[in-house]
Design an enzyme around this catalytic site. Structure first.
Site, PDB file in Angstrom:
ATOM      1  N   LYS A  42       0.736  -1.079  -0.060  1.00  0.00           N
ATOM      2  CA  LYS A  42      -0.018   0.041   0.084  1.00  0.00           C
ATOM      3  C   LYS A  42       0.933   1.282   0.149  1.00  0.00           C
ATOM      4  O   LYS A  42       1.638   1.301   0.744  1.00  0.00           O
ATOM      5  CB  LYS A  42      -0.937   0.213   1.164  1.00  0.00           C
ATOM      6  CG  LYS A  42      -2.000   1.134   1.075  1.00  0.00           C
ATOM      7  CD  LYS A  42      -2.693   1.105   2.522  1.00  0.00           C
ATOM      8  CE  LYS A  42      -3.867   2.096   2.157  1.00  0.00           C
ATOM      9  NZ  LYS A  42      -3.420   3.563   2.050  1.00  0.00           N
ATOM     10  N   ASP A  44       1.924   5.483   0.057  1.00  0.00           N
ATOM     11  CA  ASP A  44       1.469   6.360   0.822  1.00  0.00           C
ATOM     12  C   ASP A  44       1.627   7.754  -0.024  1.00  0.00           C
ATOM     13  O   ASP A  44       2.497   8.537   0.015  1.00  0.00           O
ATOM     14  CB  ASP A  44       2.328   6.826   2.281  1.00  0.00           C
ATOM     15  CG  ASP A  44       1.544   7.717   3.110  1.00  0.00           C
ATOM     16  OD1 ASP A  44       0.412   8.084   2.934  1.00  0.00           O
ATOM     17  OD2 ASP A  44       2.293   8.149   4.237  1.00  0.00           O
ATOM     18  N   GLU A 179       2.898   1.191   5.352  1.00  0.00           N
ATOM     19  CA  GLU A 179       1.589   1.678   5.748  1.00  0.00           C
ATOM     20  C   GLU A 179       0.722   0.555   5.890  1.00  0.00           C
ATOM     21  O   GLU A 179      -0.132   0.281   6.682  1.00  0.00           O
ATOM     22  CB  GLU A 179       0.969   2.701   4.623  1.00  0.00           C
ATOM     23  CG  GLU A 179      -0.244   3.200   5.353  1.00  0.00           C
ATOM     24  CD  GLU A 179      -0.760   4.283   4.412  1.00  0.00           C
ATOM     25  OE1 GLU A 179      -2.005   4.736   4.570  1.00  0.00           O
ATOM     26  OE2 GLU A 179      -0.269   4.589   3.469  1.00  0.00           O
TER      27      GLU A 179
END
Length: 335
Positions: A42, A44, A179
């Site tokens: 994921k 950011d 994250e």
């Protein structure tokens, strides 16, 4: 909204779509298992679509705004891809020296005009050389996308993934202080909106909130004491979530003060007043609060939610210009 594409430079004639509503991710408490899911890191950054139609190349936000003028270096990098026409889904990020993406670093790069080192991570392919690919299974779309990146292109990268073993992949991501992870059904077509076929699992608690006010500073702190945060519920009411003061550098305090000043409101925008006291933190002195129209969205990190639904140990990460305030809701993990 993006202008109508100029197809005169496209020898194949069929232009990519002007804009596609993005497929969204649903928050879950743990990543799925099994071979029907692939898993990615994921990022950011800013969710962004890259639309390529010959020499006409654009970067479009999740709501269809054309932000091409902000990221000229990324546009130039996309021009080097070996395609005539394409429509890519991805994330525009700033990368720390350790390889981890950072939203606060992205905002600093934008504020200081240093966008040349940003990286566009492409993770999906919706159109290629005159042909829509949205109805293909995800794993086939990614295979075609990877072929586009067969030759390394600085500034734009293909997003790698693994199939199956989601929990272990997520464990490694958390160990690296990333994250979180995103898991996607390998066999599904691209489906705009939240259908539950893309899900995200967090390692760090990061979330967007609407600024509903600010407090006066104390001591030597300039401009702003803390930002008051809120979120919308499914019935459209605006609820208080807590406040944030940590993580706001002096330059950002000054910028945010100027940003909020024109939005000052005479009435509290919240549907339910904030509690005067909490088991955690100092009491909220309403006499020191300046309410604002709920238009500015910020991202914060936090430790947890308290039993009285307030954020605890909150730190400011940056302003999010890519998400309308009305779309900001509290994220509750699905089992």
């Amino acid at each position: 909204m993006p202008r109508k594409a100029d197809t005169r430079r496209n020898p194949q004639g069929k232009a990519p779509p002007s804009w596609v509503k993005p497929q969204l991710t649903r928050l879950v408490d743990q990543p799925p298992e099994g071979p029907n899911w692939l898993h990615e890191i994921k990022f950011d950054g800013y969710r962004m679509h890259a639309r390529i139609d010959g020499d006409d190349i654009r970067l479009l936000t999740r709501t269809g705004l054309d932000w091409s003028h902000r990221y000229r270096a990324t546009i130039s990098a996309l021009r080097d891809l070996p395609v005539k026409t394409a429509y890519l889904d991805g994330e525009l990020c700033a990368v720390r020296p350790d390889g981890v993406t950072s939203f606060s670093r992205l905002q600093a790069a934008m504020d200081e005009g240093r966008t040349g080192d940003l990286v566009f991570y492409a993770f999906d392919l919706l159109f290629l050389n005159g042909e829509s690919t949205t109805q293909l299974p995800l794993v086939e779309r990614k295979t075609r996308l990877q072929a586009v990146f067969a030759k390394p292109t600085p500034g734009v990268h293909f997003t790698e993934h693994i199939v199956g073993d989601g929990p272990r992949f997520h464990e490694h991501a958390c160990r690296m202080a990333l994250e979180g992870t995103v898991s996607k059904r390998v066999d599904r077509a691209y489906a705009p909106g939240d259908r539950g076929i893309w899900v995200k699992s967090k390692c760090l608690n990061r979330e967007e909130f609407v600024v509903v006010g600010w407090t006066d500073p104390k001591g030597s702190r300039p401009h702003i004491g803390s930002l008051l945060l809120g979120y919308y519920t499914d019935d459209g009411s605006l609820r208080y979530a807590g406040r944030v003061g940590a993580g706001l550098a002096v330059a950002e305090l000054k910028r945010m003060s100027r940003r909020l000043a024109p939005l000052k409101a005479t009435r509290m925008p919240l549907d339910i007043p904030p509690p005067r006291t909490s088991r955690f933190g100092s009491p909220l002195e309403l006499s020191r609060v300046h309410w604002v129209k709920p238009q500015v969205v910020v991202e914060v990190s936090y430790l947890t939610w308290t039993e009285d639904n307030l954020l605890r140990h909150v730190s400011y990460e940056g302003e999010r210009e890519d998400k309308p305030a009305r779309l900001v809701k509290r994220q509750v993990p699905h089992p």
